[in-house]
Design a protein around this motif. Structure first.
Motif: not given
Length: 432
Positions: A381-404
């Motif tokens: 998921g490209v959008n998740v990785y781009v977002l993780a670079k902007v807010v690196p303190d949020i784990p990738l797993v949390e972003i993926f879960k938020g999109a579910v």
């Protein structure tokens, strides 16, 4: 060549991709070897030259770099900030209001940028700090921004619809018009998802501040730059003033004029926008040309004809076939980037769905919705990785879960488009 050979070469290409070979080079290598076995060394050389010439001189494809440049200029001139501030003042007081404002701002930004990860890179620095300031959960905030960035893939002008239209020889103008109603419905579905979650669990999305009516009314003026650019592009296509390529050029000119008038475009920002446009365009064009080569090879193996004939003989109901294709796209979205996914699947699946009686415009919208899902589903998921670079303190797993929850909302909306295809085809049928 035997269709079995086509399957073997497709597997070979997937192996190359799996070991890290860029998808464009994987397709070029596979197609070149296959064409060499069919017609000798001169055959792949000839096909490569012809594809580069035909694609490089295709007027329709000039729209791609122009829409990319338009999005880059909107990003560099911070026009999206005004849009977010306006929506924020009107809707921030609702449960999950800041998340709703982020979703609507993403839809608005998509309407002038062509969609993609650039929307996430633009919105995240604006939206994430504000939602955190009011105590929003990171999961909701991150999921909202990640999924919001996908809306521009469908809302015109969409880069993916340009590529689909070019590949399948479907009217790009009709595809743009077809994306409007589904794009609005999907935006509404995401807003409804946020409202439902925040009403049920108020702590994850508290109400934001309420602004006086005078402040809200004054903020409407900030919508004019973005609205004028959207109306210039889509209104020009609708009224027949521009074709999609000319509309892209007009859009770039409109953004430059608006940004200069607002003193928001420097030479440095303009140069950076041009540089990024060249990089992104070169990547997309190379994938398209490689896809044409691969499509030519697959056609020579008769694999497409065998697949189409196989499905016809099985007499699978059309909606069941679409359900199977949906599962296929969900799986491919986990292993391929979105450009590779669209270029690889269209030559094989397009003849199948047309034989089943589906409208090519409807299928274009369907494919783009599946691309939206691929942008937020793991592990690619490209959008998740781009977002993780902007807010690196949020784990990738949390972003993926938020999109579910939004993934489920997307699938429900897609089912609605499948059962009632007129939602997609009604507006273009009235105008084209």
């Amino acid at each position: 060549m035997d269709p079995i050979a086509g399957v073997i070469f497709l597997v070979f290409m997937l192996v190359l991709i799996a070991i890290g070979v860029p998808i464009a080079f994987a397709m070029l290598a596979t197609a070149s070897i296959g064409l060499y076995l069919i017609g000798g060394l001169a055959y792949p050389e000839t096909q490569l030259v012809l594809n580069l010439w035909d694609g490089g001189t295709d007027f329709v494809l000039t729209a791609l770099p122009l829409y990319i440049l338009m999005g880059e200029l909107v990003f560099r001139s911070n026009l999206a900030t005004d849009l977010y501030e306006c929506v924020y003042k009107w809707l921030g007081w609702l449960p999950g209001g800041l998340a709703i404002a982020s979703t609507l701002a993403a839809a608005g930004f998509g309407a002038v940028s062509g969609g993609g990860a650039i929307a996430v890179a633009t919105l995240a620095p604006m939206c994430m700090p504000e939602m955190r300031r009011y105590g929003y959960s990171d999961r909701l905030s991150a999921g909202t921004v990640a999924i919001g960035g996908t809306l521009g893939c469908l809302i015109p002008p969409s880069l993916f619809l340009v590529v689909y239209g070019t590949w399948t020889e479907t009217s790009i103008g009709a595809l743009f018009i077809a994306g409007i109603i589904p794009g609005l419905i999907m935006t509404a579905a995401y807003v409804a998802t946020i409202l439902f979650k925040c009403i049920r669990y108020p702590e994850i999305g508290p109400r934001g501040p309420s602004f006086p009516f005078a402040d809200r009314a004054a903020s409407l003026g900030k919508l004019l730059p973005m609205l004028s650019i959207f109306l210039l592009v889509i209104g020009g296509i609708y009224l027949g003033v521009f074709d999609p390529s000319e509309a892209a050029a007009a859009g770039v000119g409109g953004v430059i004029l608006v940004a200069l008038a607002m003193r928001r475009l420097s030479w440095a920002a303009f140069a950076l926008a041009l540089r990024n446009t060249v990089h992104i365009s070169a990547m997309i064009f190379l994938i398209i040309f490689a896809g044409h080569m691969m499509g030519r090879f697959v056609a020579l193996t008769n694999l497409t004809d065998v697949i189409v004939g196989g499905f016809e003989s099985l007499a699978i109901p059309p909606l069941v076939m679409i359900a199977l294709i949906t599962v296929l796209y969900l799986i491919l979205g986990m292993v391929l980037d979105v450009w590779g996914m669209i270029i690889l699947t269209i030559p094989i699946l397009f003849p199948v769905v047309i034989k089943l009686g589906f409208d090519p415009i409807w299928f274009g919208v369907y494919v783009v919705v599946m691309i939206e899902l691929a942008l937020v589903t793991p592990p690619v998921g490209v959008n998740v990785y781009v977002l993780a670079k902007v807010v690196p303190d949020i784990p990738l797993v949390e972003i993926f879960k938020g999109a579910v929850p939004f993934v489920f909302a997307t699938l429900i909306t897609l089912a609605l488009f499948c059962v009632f295809p007129g939602i997609v085809t009604w507006l273009p049928s009235r105008l084209y």
